[in-house]
Write an enzyme that holds these catalytic residues in place. Structure first.
Site, mmCIF file in Angstrom:
data_model
loop_
_atom_site.group_PDB
_atom_site.id
_atom_site.type_symbol
_atom_site.label_atom_id
_atom_site.label_comp_id
_atom_site.label_asym_id
_atom_site.label_seq_id
_atom_site.Cartn_x
_atom_site.Cartn_y
_atom_site.Cartn_z
ATOM 1 N N GLU A 454 -4.681 -10.687 -7.610
ATOM 2 C CA GLU A 454 -5.096 -11.490 -6.442
ATOM 3 C C GLU A 454 -4.771 -10.786 -5.116
ATOM 4 O O GLU A 454 -4.351 -11.419 -4.148
ATOM 5 C CB GLU A 454 -4.496 -12.901 -6.506
ATOM 6 C CG GLU A 454 -5.089 -13.700 -7.654
ATOM 7 C CD GLU A 454 -4.763 -15.180 -7.640
ATOM 8 O OE1 GLU A 454 -4.415 -15.713 -6.577
ATOM 9 O OE2 GLU A 454 -4.864 -15.790 -8.713
HETATM 10 C C1 LIG Z 1 -2.549 -9.269 -16.014
HETATM 11 C C2 LIG Z 1 -3.736 -9.032 -15.142
HETATM 12 C C3 LIG Z 1 -4.603 -10.082 -14.858
HETATM 13 C C4 LIG Z 1 -5.738 -9.854 -14.070
HETATM 14 N N1 LIG Z 1 -6.642 -10.861 -13.891
HETATM 15 C C5 LIG Z 1 -7.832 -10.578 -13.265
HETATM 16 C C6 LIG Z 1 -8.890 -11.533 -13.221
HETATM 17 O O1 LIG Z 1 -8.769 -12.666 -13.681
HETATM 18 N N2 LIG Z 1 -10.063 -11.172 -12.647
HETATM 19 C C7 LIG Z 1 -10.250 -9.938 -12.116
HETATM 20 O O2 LIG Z 1 -11.332 -9.666 -11.609
HETATM 21 N N3 LIG Z 1 -9.263 -9.019 -12.112
HETATM 22 C C8 LIG Z 1 -8.059 -9.309 -12.683
HETATM 23 N N4 LIG Z 1 -7.068 -8.366 -12.739
HETATM 24 C C9 LIG Z 1 -7.250 -7.109 -12.036
HETATM 25 C C10 LIG Z 1 -6.368 -7.016 -10.805
HETATM 26 O O3 LIG Z 1 -6.865 -7.850 -9.801
HETATM 27 C C11 LIG Z 1 -6.299 -5.539 -10.418
HETATM 28 O O4 LIG Z 1 -5.383 -4.954 -11.305
HETATM 29 C C12 LIG Z 1 -5.901 -5.311 -8.992
HETATM 30 O O5 LIG Z 1 -6.931 -5.704 -8.142
HETATM 31 C C13 LIG Z 1 -5.597 -3.838 -8.714
HETATM 32 O O6 LIG Z 1 -6.600 -3.024 -9.208
HETATM 33 P P1 LIG Z 1 -6.217 -1.783 -10.155
HETATM 34 O O7 LIG Z 1 -5.272 -2.255 -11.168
HETATM 35 O O8 LIG Z 1 -7.460 -1.141 -10.600
HETATM 36 O O9 LIG Z 1 -5.412 -0.817 -9.207
HETATM 37 P P2 LIG Z 1 -6.005 0.259 -8.198
HETATM 38 O O10 LIG Z 1 -7.006 -0.375 -7.294
HETATM 39 O O11 LIG Z 1 -6.414 1.456 -8.960
HETATM 40 O O12 LIG Z 1 -4.713 0.584 -7.355
HETATM 41 C C14 LIG Z 1 -3.593 1.324 -7.873
HETATM 42 C C15 LIG Z 1 -2.524 1.323 -6.789
HETATM 43 O O13 LIG Z 1 -3.035 1.886 -5.581
HETATM 44 C C16 LIG Z 1 -2.943 0.960 -4.511
HETATM 45 N N5 LIG Z 1 -4.109 1.097 -3.647
HETATM 46 C C17 LIG Z 1 -5.426 0.986 -3.980
HETATM 47 N N6 LIG Z 1 -6.205 1.167 -2.908
HETATM 48 C C18 LIG Z 1 -5.373 1.400 -1.859
HETATM 49 C C19 LIG Z 1 -5.582 1.656 -0.474
HETATM 50 N N7 LIG Z 1 -6.785 1.678 0.063
HETATM 51 N N8 LIG Z 1 -4.499 1.843 0.299
HETATM 52 C C20 LIG Z 1 -3.253 1.792 -0.220
HETATM 53 N N9 LIG Z 1 -2.997 1.541 -1.519
HETATM 54 C C21 LIG Z 1 -4.045 1.347 -2.326
HETATM 55 C C22 LIG Z 1 -2.869 -0.412 -5.181
HETATM 56 O O14 LIG Z 1 -2.210 -1.377 -4.374
HETATM 57 C C23 LIG Z 1 -2.067 -0.095 -6.433
HETATM 58 O O15 LIG Z 1 -0.715 -0.080 -6.125
HETATM 59 C C24 LIG Z 1 -5.947 -8.577 -13.519
HETATM 60 C C25 LIG Z 1 -5.050 -7.543 -13.788
HETATM 61 C C26 LIG Z 1 -3.970 -7.755 -14.606
HETATM 62 C C27 LIG Z 1 -3.065 -6.589 -14.922
#
Ligand SMILES: Cc1cc2nc3c(=O)[nH]c(=O)nc-3n(C[C@H](O)[C@H](O)[C@H](O)COP(=O)(O)OP(=O)(O)OC[C@H]3O[C@@H](n4cnc5c(N)ncnc54)[C@H](O)[C@@H]3O)c2cc1C
Length: 642
Positions: A454
């Site tokens: 979120e």
């Molecule tokens: C248990 C669980 C439940 C979830 N439930 C849902 C759901 O119901 N629906 C859904 O759609 N998604 C869901 N998600 C996905 C979740 O919203 C994403 O994991 C989250 O948005 C982060 O995306 P990512 O994991 O791909 O990380 P990435 O986007 O790859 O980011 C990796 C790291 O880099 C940082 N980062 C990324 N971009 C930037 C930037 N521009 N500047 C600085 N830092 C940055 C992030 O904060 C993070 O620390 C879920 C994930 C999990 C693990």
């Protein structure tokens, strides 16, 4: 004459003749950005609603305006609203205690179906859905109180109920749905079907512009055909209906192609929809989260939420309030952890005295107590303002989410330390050798994800910083935008100079809160500190803009310090407002002041630390070091490991 309720954006616009509501994308210089960065920014900017003219308490902190009267007296829940929620909340609390076994759910990775059925029967999946659609029709505050109960007991159930209501079908439909959509889907999701929200993909996490799941219109346009895959969709395994974000045909804006994302309601039993995998995690062991594949899934046009291309706006707006559920659940968990620690610190004797009499442990417990009070103040203040429709609260909700999740994670970590070895031992193992099964390790595992989903903490900081910079971008951003013609940039120098000639000196005048009557003198001191410090914050932000110009958005660590300062100021202010309200309602003045004074003093120290970091830091060196590491240098750091 401007009223104190006017948002800085409006004030700035009036003083400079800049047009309010004009998207700031046009004043952010994207010419030096990579294609991916530019596309992500342009898509987010196009989906962003301009700040409401009424602004908010937290947004004004960044421009040196301290409108304490917006949050004091504390907007308490009315007796009527409390009475409306109480029967359900009492039932929910009793049900959780008597019929939900969180350790068993954690151990088996399954929530018993009878728990889900019973929660549906009592209305727990339709708390905010209006009664005419089969829900309980309760307020945000009552929904927050339900999340607090759930969060204090079982994180798996919290996630099930919250993903369904805060981001699943109910919230986007309440905000954007047509009457037909509401009539068709809200009764289903209020009483019998779980819903989920599918945005994330392999290459689209924090950056939805990278999305590849496509929705192509059929001939004649009466439906769309969805193809692609979604990752980590919470509730998927149990869901009957999903909100799916899909890429639709791009639009040409100013001669350039702009990506479009559209939101659809999709029935899980649609032909071509396949749940291909159930994911498992460090915590939330019974999360029904998975991967879903769409192969030529036909979705009728009437299942589109809002208009074509408005999907990201639907998602962002949904989260602007949906984001309050997690902090409310964090309040519940933090209270539970504090309860565990205060009991243990009083009864565990080591080195001749209860461990709570050793300064090292006492310090942890005091910090927990202060933080619990502040977290409740921020979260329920904001929830109450949402119920009163008191302006644009996106900054407050983002601050609550970021601050509460990070604080709760620290609190759970400290709770483990206070419990020592028993903190690390599972509840089952503790019970097996005759000790009370206190599940601190489960709490720790379960709450870590709150900093990631979120909107991750990093993205929350960027989001808050973007909103904080908005008034300045509107006035001064054009000066630095190399994509604009020189005539426009020269005009911006003149208009922004005129504005800043008035605004900037005001940030050096002594600051005091306006509405501080009926406030205890201890709290007056904290509130006046916050008023003064918001001016110092505004000056700091302005100096950073002057120094970095259009490159400021790259200075994420610097911006995060400003965001940290404003968030602590919001926490101090909410704490003082709640403290006074509790004293007025007969709580012990001595007890409340010791909590509020402790919290506000400790927040000031954190603010000092943030300010110090704005001028004295290792940000640049750290960045360079990381680039070396990413380029494969520093081989020695790999030596000697498996
Ligand atoms: C248990 C669980 C439940 C979830 N439930 C849902 C759901 O119901 N629906 C859904 O759609 N998604 C869901 N998600 C996905 C979740 O919203 C994403 O994991 C989250 O948005 C982060 O995306 P990512 O994991 O791909 O990380 P990435 O986007 O790859 O980011 C990796 C790291 O880099 C940082 N980062 C990324 N971009 C930037 C930037 N521009 N500047 C600085 N830092 C940055 C992030 O904060 C993070 O620390 C879920 C994930 C999990 C693990």
């Amino acid at each position: 004459m401007k009223t104190p309720l006017e948002a800085p954006e409006k004030q700035v616009a009036e003083e400079t003749s800049a047009r309010p509501g004009k998207p700031a994308a046009s004043v952010i210089d994207t010419s030096k950005m990579s294609k991916g960065q530019r596309e992500a920014l342009e898509l987010t900017e196009a989906s962003r609603d301009p700040l409401d003219d009424r602004g908010s308490f937290a947004s004004n902190l960044f421009v040196g305006r301290y409108d304490f009267e917006r949050i004091h007296p504390f907007p308490e829940q009315s007796a009527e609203d409390r009475a409306a929620g109480s029967p359900f909340l009492q039932k929910l609390g009793a049900y959780l205690r008597e019929h939900v076994d969180p350790d068993e759910i954690d151990r088996t990775g399954e929530i018993p179906q009878n728990n889900i059925d019973d929660l549906f029967a009592m209305g727990a999946f339709g708390v905010k859905i209006p009664t005419q659609y089969g829900g309980l029709g309760l307020s945000q505050v009552n929904y927050g109180r339900a999340a607090m109960l759930l969060g204090s007991w079982d994180a798996n159930l919290t996630a099930l109920v919250s993903a369904h209501q805060s981001i699943g079908v109910p919230q986007p439909l309440l905000l954007f749905g047509t009457e037909e959509q509401k009539k068709k889907y809200l009764p289903r999701v209020a009483r019998k079907e779980i819903s989920a929200f599918a945005l994330t993909e392999w290459n689209a996490g924090s950056d939805p512009a990278n999305m590849s799941l496509r929705a192509d219109p059929t001939e004649g346009g009466s439906a769309f055909i969805l193809n692609g895959e979604k990752l980590w969709c919470t509730n998927l395994i149990k869901a009957g209906v999903l909100v799916v974000m899909a890429k639709t045909a791009p639009k040409i804006v100013n001669g350039k192609e702009r990506k479009q994302i559209t939101a659809f309601i999709v029935d899980v039993d649609s032909p071509g929809l396949e749940i291909t995998y159930r994911c498992h995690f460090m915590g939330l062991r019974a999360l029904y989260n998975g991967v879903v594949k769409f192969t030529n899934v036909r979705v009728p046009r009437e299942n589109m939420i809002a208009k074509e291309g408005q999907g990201l706006k639907v998602a962002l707006t949904t989260l602007n309030t949906g984001r309050l559920t997690i902090p409310a659940a964090c309040v519940g968990l933090s209270k539970r952890l504090l309860q565990i620690c205060r009991k243990w610190a009083g009864e565990r004797i080591q080195w001749g005295v209860p461990i709570g009499q050793h300064y090292a442990i006492a310090g942890k417990i005091a910090e927990m107590a202060g933080n619990v009070f502040a977290m409740e103040a921020m979260t329920f203040l904001t929830s109450s303002l949402v119920d009163r429709k008191a302006g644009d609260l996106r900054i407050e909700t983002a601050m609550c989410k970021m601050w509460a999740t990070e604080t709760t994670w620290r609190l759970a970590d400290e709770a483990m330390q206070v419990r020592g070895g028993r903190g690390y031992e599972t509840a089952q193992s503790l019970a097996g050798r005759g000790e009370e099964p206190i599940p601190v390790e489960r709490f720790l595992r379960d709450c870590r994800i709150n900093l990631i989903f979120e909107g991750s903490s990093e993205i929350m900081r960027l989001f808050i910083a973007r909103e904080a910079l908005d008034p300045h971008l509107k006035v001064g951003g054009a000066i630095f935008n190399t994509q604009l013609p020189m005539s426009k940039r020269a005009k911006a120098v003149f208009t922004s100079g005129k504005f800043y000639a008035g605004w900037y000196p005001r940030q050096w005048l002594p600051g005091r809160a306006r509405k501080i009557d009926n406030l205890h003198s201890d709290l007056v001191a904290h509130v006046n500190y916050a008023a003064r410090t918001s001016k110092k914050l505004a000056r700091g932000l302005f100096h950073a803009m002057a120094r970095f110009g259009p490159k400021l958005d790259r200075e994420q660590l610097l911006l995060s310090r400003f965001v940290g300062i404003a968030t602590e100021l919001f926490a101090i202010s909410a704490t003082c407002s709640l403290a006074q309200s509790k004293i007025d309602n007969g709580a012990s003045r001595e007890e409340i002041l010791s909590l509020a004074n402790y919290f506000c003093r400790s927040a000031r120290l954190r603010i000092d630390h943030h300010f110090a970091g704005t001028t004295d830091n290792v940000d640049r060196r750290g960045y360079e070091l990381t680039q070396q590491l990413l380029a494969g240098k520093h081989e020695d750091l790999r030596a000697g490991i498996v």
